[in-house]
Design a protein around this motif. Structure first.
Motif, mmCIF file in Angstrom:
data_model
loop_
_atom_site.group_PDB
_atom_site.id
_atom_site.type_symbol
_atom_site.label_atom_id
_atom_site.label_comp_id
_atom_site.label_asym_id
_atom_site.label_seq_id
_atom_site.Cartn_x
_atom_site.Cartn_y
_atom_site.Cartn_z
ATOM 1 N N GLY A 1 21.054 34.741 77.502
ATOM 2 C CA GLY A 1 22.578 34.757 78.245
ATOM 3 C C GLY A 1 23.108 36.073 78.244
ATOM 4 N N ASN A 2 22.270 37.218 78.478
ATOM 5 C CA ASN A 2 22.649 38.643 78.487
ATOM 6 C C ASN A 2 23.385 39.109 77.332
ATOM 7 N N ALA A 3 23.277 38.386 76.413
ATOM 8 C CA ALA A 3 23.929 38.740 75.006
ATOM 9 C C ALA A 3 23.018 39.708 74.277
ATOM 10 N N LYS A 4 23.553 40.445 73.453
ATOM 11 C CA LYS A 4 22.782 41.553 72.626
ATOM 12 C C LYS A 4 23.406 41.779 71.513
ATOM 13 N N LEU A 5 22.577 42.217 70.504
ATOM 14 C CA LEU A 5 22.857 42.738 69.145
ATOM 15 C C LEU A 5 22.516 44.049 69.002
ATOM 16 N N ASP A 6 23.616 44.954 68.361
ATOM 17 C CA ASP A 6 23.322 46.442 68.364
ATOM 18 C C ASP A 6 23.595 46.741 67.012
ATOM 19 N N VAL A 7 22.448 47.198 66.027
ATOM 20 C CA VAL A 7 22.916 47.145 64.587
ATOM 21 C C VAL A 7 22.572 48.757 64.475
ATOM 22 N N LYS A 8 23.573 49.274 63.761
ATOM 23 C CA LYS A 8 23.355 50.784 63.386
ATOM 24 C C LYS A 8 23.205 51.151 62.217
ATOM 25 N N PHE A 9 22.423 52.229 61.953
ATOM 26 C CA PHE A 9 22.204 52.618 60.321
ATOM 27 C C PHE A 9 22.443 53.934 60.036
ATOM 28 N N GLY A 10 22.784 54.546 59.006
ATOM 29 C CA GLY A 10 22.691 56.018 58.768
ATOM 30 C C GLY A 10 22.878 56.537 57.480
ATOM 31 N N PHE A 11 22.532 57.384 56.924
ATOM 32 C CA PHE A 11 22.455 58.045 55.811
ATOM 33 C C PHE A 11 22.687 59.750 55.735
ATOM 34 N N GLY A 12 23.077 60.219 54.794
ATOM 35 C CA GLY A 12 23.363 61.721 54.712
ATOM 36 C C GLY A 12 23.340 62.283 53.352
ATOM 37 N N ALA A 13 23.090 63.612 53.041
ATOM 38 C CA ALA A 13 23.001 64.187 52.107
ATOM 39 C C ALA A 13 23.430 65.561 52.116
ATOM 40 N N GLY A 14 24.005 66.049 51.398
ATOM 41 C CA GLY A 14 24.518 67.773 51.632
ATOM 42 C C GLY A 14 24.876 68.567 50.161
ATOM 43 N N LYS A 15 24.774 69.629 50.357
ATOM 44 C CA LYS A 15 25.105 70.453 49.088
ATOM 45 C C LYS A 15 25.857 71.880 49.693
ATOM 46 N N MET A 16 26.575 72.128 48.815
ATOM 47 C CA MET A 16 27.464 73.435 49.272
ATOM 48 C C MET A 16 27.673 74.172 47.962
ATOM 49 N N ASP A 17 27.355 75.454 47.793
ATOM 50 C CA ASP A 17 27.296 76.160 46.870
ATOM 51 C C ASP A 17 28.064 77.617 47.403
ATOM 52 N N SER A 18 28.965 78.068 46.376
ATOM 53 C CA SER A 18 29.925 79.095 46.698
ATOM 54 C C SER A 18 30.144 80.001 45.553
ATOM 55 N N ASP A 19 30.112 81.244 45.560
ATOM 56 C CA ASP A 19 30.377 81.978 44.408
ATOM 57 C C ASP A 19 31.315 83.281 44.794
ATOM 58 N N SER A 20 32.312 83.890 44.018
ATOM 59 C CA SER A 20 32.856 85.037 44.498
ATOM 60 C C SER A 20 33.253 85.844 43.373
ATOM 61 N N LEU A 21 33.599 87.273 43.560
ATOM 62 C CA LEU A 21 33.966 88.115 42.404
ATOM 63 C C LEU A 21 35.102 88.967 43.082
ATOM 64 N N ARG A 22 36.118 88.725 42.422
ATOM 65 C CA ARG A 22 37.424 89.411 42.866
ATOM 66 C C ARG A 22 37.867 90.618 41.792
ATOM 67 N N ARG A 23 38.240 91.484 42.127
ATOM 68 C CA ARG A 23 38.591 92.798 41.175
ATOM 69 C C ARG A 23 40.103 93.173 41.764
ATOM 70 N N GLN A 24 41.092 93.267 40.723
ATOM 71 C CA GLN A 24 42.481 93.682 41.132
ATOM 72 C C GLN A 24 42.645 94.944 40.605
ATOM 73 N N TYR A 25 43.414 96.004 41.133
ATOM 74 C CA TYR A 25 43.736 97.326 40.658
ATOM 75 C C TYR A 25 45.047 97.432 40.780
ATOM 76 N N ASP A 26 45.585 98.418 39.856
ATOM 77 C CA ASP A 26 47.249 98.981 40.073
ATOM 78 C C ASP A 26 47.231 100.201 40.877
ATOM 79 N N THR A 27 48.442 100.665 41.226
ATOM 80 C CA THR A 27 48.570 101.936 41.928
ATOM 81 C C THR A 27 47.630 103.010 41.554
ATOM 82 N N ALA A 28 47.527 103.153 40.311
ATOM 83 C CA ALA A 28 46.667 104.332 39.606
ATOM 84 C C ALA A 28 45.308 104.107 39.837
ATOM 85 N N GLY A 29 44.696 102.865 40.328
ATOM 86 C CA GLY A 29 43.253 102.527 40.477
ATOM 87 C C GLY A 29 42.819 102.044 39.392
ATOM 88 N N THR A 30 43.434 101.449 38.266
ATOM 89 C CA THR A 30 43.254 101.070 36.944
ATOM 90 C C THR A 30 42.701 99.517 37.278
#
Length: 717
Positions: A321-350
């Protein structure tokens, strides 16, 4: 041969109709032709014209009951774009967040991140997925839906963009593309390759790309803090400069198998790996303020590495009868790594302080869904289905100063979050008469988020029921004109980060750069929408349309700013909260046509243009700029393409315009982005925020009440 049966039936019907037309209505005998003795009778040959094939994009748009704009291969091939972002930004009412040419989140109707639903084959891509990983060559069409429909999630207050990938298309030749972009003298080359193939019922297309991106940014931020009497307690100018290089590898093969019974199995995995190294510097000049500035000069080095794997597919089963069944499937995996180093100085460079930050995030997800459709007669289609999704996140964030002290209570703890989503829907699309068609849909969605951290378990549960109604009236006596109307319910759910995010500390804590945290008590934003549109079709592929919309939003989520006493001293903190009611509206104009279809003897020029104007108002925040976050007031596109007759060549161009944004985000904060008129604007990114607070004694009372800067007068802009 089965696909020729409809055409054979049409031919037989045409012959039968011709025969009936030649029959004398007053007699059962066939009509005769008058002849002369010396001239034989002329033989009458019936003429039968058979047309067939797939509908054009404009036909699909015109015949759709729910408002849907279709952009197919002609639009995708027009400008030779290397990524989908460049295609999307030329569509009516669509803008791309972030700096021009940098890519970013896709937005409709000027609304900010999260209001527009972007799907790939009807599936919501995972966090971190980039639309740039899809080559336009892989796309069959792009569907733009102004109002939600039941078969897709109703998390679409602004609308839905569905990218439909090619299924039956098989590219014959291998394809190699080399491109380069230039920004401020910095090259960003890209190499992509497509290798198609077919073996019997199995077909495939192997797609991959390698790119390198170089960027340099400069910007200035002014932090101005005043009391209610106008006296300045702090005035700082921060000048930032950063440079970075990113590398990316994207693999996106597509596999398809067609069974003997007509069933089809499709599977498309995506693999994305990105790395980025960047360095930045910051100079702070304080011209007013009794408290010493945090630093005079700061430098930072960062490294980011991310890998995402996502696979989704579908099995299409044809039934009686022109009917239809559409079955979907999916999966996923991910990883995110970040690192940072910050230095702060005064007006004399200390060296004043050194901060190290590391973040490790892991994501996993699985989902399935399906849709059963059955025709109930000519122009009548019933559908019902389901969606199930589960995701898991683990995150560990460590933040230490130069003495090894943790910068917040949960530093080093393992934060986990689990999300479960279930949805059920049904829809009925029916051409009631040749002039009137209607769409009725119902969808229920439930979402539960659970998080475990050192402070305890956090749970958030919400559900939304969305009735949907669309209608189209084809004006009698004018086959080229029709009216559309939609009345819908949609929503915007809080993202996981807003619900359970670990604290994020800003190294230059201020109103413009506050600390950030989540809120487990957030509720989804709920919107009632009304859409109206008039469409006039021109020639084979032209249209002129004018439409308008209104969205009435409850439980609006907005980040609130407050100044709080912490173990590190007084610090600005940004926290999401449901603040109340808002409304947005707009008008949308579009014109697309061939010039020689309107003007005789005109050159063969294709014209594409659109213009949108948006308004919004957030209750409880004084105007005139109390708009929804990041919403542009206007956007416009203009494109022209000219086909040369002497050679097989088309030349053309397009122009996209989005003016700068001014938003009063609270009673004491004004945000400006997207340009300016002074030297700061020409230097790059400009952020200017003034914070006005009452007298310190009154301020402390407000902080104890948890009100932050709410209820205060806005500063001078």
């Amino acid at each position: 041969m089965n696909h020729l049966t409809p055409f054979a039936c049409a031919a037989l019907l045409g012959l039968a109709g011709t025969a009936l037309a030649q029959t004398d209505p007053a007699s059962d005998k066939p009509a005769t032709t008058t002849t002369t003795p010396d001239k034989p009778a002329d033989k009458v040959i019936p003429q039968v014209t058979i047309t067939g094939g797939r509908q054009t994009e404009m036909d699909v748009r015109r015949n759709s009951t729910a408002a849907k704009q279709i952009y197919g291969r002609e639009e995708l091939d027009r400008n030779g774009d290397s990524n989908l972002g460049d295609v999307l930004k030329r569509l009516p009412g669509v803008t791309i967040g972030g700096r021009p040419g940098r890519g970013g989140d896709v937005r409709m109707r000027g609304l900010g991140s999260g209001y527009t639903q972007v799907l790939v084959n009807g599936e919501r891509p995972p966090a971190g997925f980039s639309m740039e990983s899809i080559s336009p060559d892989q796309v069959e069409r792009i569907e733009v839906m102004r109002g939600p429909v039941a078969e897709h999630s109703t998390r679409a207050i602004a609308g839905t963009i569905n990218v439909v990938l090619r299924e039956d298309y098989v590219q014959r030749d291998n394809q190699l593309k080399v491109s380069d972009s230039l920004e401020s003298g910095r090259h960003s080359p890209e190499l992509s390759i497509t290798v198609p193939g077919k073996s019997g019922a199995f077909s495939y297309s192997l797609n991959g790309s390698i790119r390198q991106n170089r960027q340099h940014d400069e910007g200035r931020t002014r932090n101005l803090d005043t009391l209610g009497d106008g006296s300045v307690t702090k005035d700082q100018l921060v000048t930032d400069e950063s440079s970075g290089t990113g590398k990316a590898i994207h693999l996106a093969p597509r596999l398809s198998y067609k069974f003997d019974n007509g069933d089809t199995l499709n599977f498309q995995p995506f693999l994305m790996h990105n790395t980025r190294d960047s360095g930045s510097s910051s100079t702070l000049v304080q011209t007013a303020g009794s408290v010493a500035p945090e630093y005079n000069f700061a430098e930072q080095q960062s490294h980011n590495d991310s890998t995402f794997f996502r696979g989704f597919g579908n099995w299409l089963h044809k039934m009686d009868g022109n009917a239809k069944l559409d079955v979907k499937f999916g999966f996923g995996a991910g990883k995110m790594d970040s690192d940072s180093l910050r230095r702060q100085y005064d007006t004399a460079g200390t060296l004043l302080d050194r901060f190290t930050d590391t973040d490790k995030t892991r994501d996993r997800s699985i989902n399935t869904g399906g849709k059963y459709t059955r025709p109930l007669g000519a122009g009548h289609l019933l559908a019902a289905g389901w969606d199930l999704e589960a995701s898991h996140r683990e995150q560990t964030r460590v933040s230490l100063d130069k003495n090894g002290n943790a910068q917040f209570a949960d530093s080093g703890d393992n934060l986990t979050a689990d999300t479960r989503r279930i949805a059920l829907f049904a829809q009925d699309e029916w051409d009631v008469t040749p002039q009137f068609g209607m769409y009725v849909g119902l969808r229920w969605e439930g979402i539960r988020t659970t998080s475990d951290r050192s402070a305890g378990t956090v749970k958030n549960t919400s559900s939304v029921f969305s009735p949907l109604l669309h209608g189209v009236w084809r004006i009698p006596g004018s086959e080229k004109d029709q009216l559309r109307a939609s009345l819908t319910k949609s929503y915007k759910s809080p993202n996981v980060q807003d619900l359970i995010a670990a604290p994020f500390l800003s190294r230059l804590n201020s109103a413009t750069r506050p600390d950030r945290s989540g809120n487990p008590d957030l509720k989804p934003e709920l919107a009632t929408g009304l859409d109206l549109a008039y469409e006039h079709y021109i020639g084979r592929g032209g249209i002129v349309s004018a439409g308008g919309f209104i969205r009435d939003i409850d439980n609006l989520i907005r980040r609130q700013l407050s100044l709080r006493d912490t173990e590190l001293g007084p610090r600005w903190l940004s926290t999401p909260a449901n603040i109340g009611h808002a409304r947005t509206s707009g008008i949308e104009l579009e014109a697309k046509f061939k010039l020689n279809e309107l003007i005789a003897d005109a050159p063969d020029i294709d014209v594409r243009s659109n213009y949108s104007r948006f308004w919004s108002r957030v209750d409880g925040i004084p105007g005139p700029d109390n708009r929804l976050d990041q919403q542009a007031k206007q956007t416009a596109n203009l494109g022209l393409d000219y086909r040369l007759k002497a050679v097989p060549l088309t030349v053309g161009g397009s122009y996209n315009w989005t003016p700068r944004i001014r938003t009063q985000t609270s009673t004491c904060l004004l945000y400006r982005a997207g340009g300016g008129d002074g030297p700061e604007a020409r230097a790059g990114r400009v952020r200017a925020v003034e914070v006005r607070r009452p007298h310190p004694a009154a301020h402390r009372g407000l902080e104890r009440a948890g009100r932050g800067c709410a209820g205060q007068q806005p500063g001078v802009r």
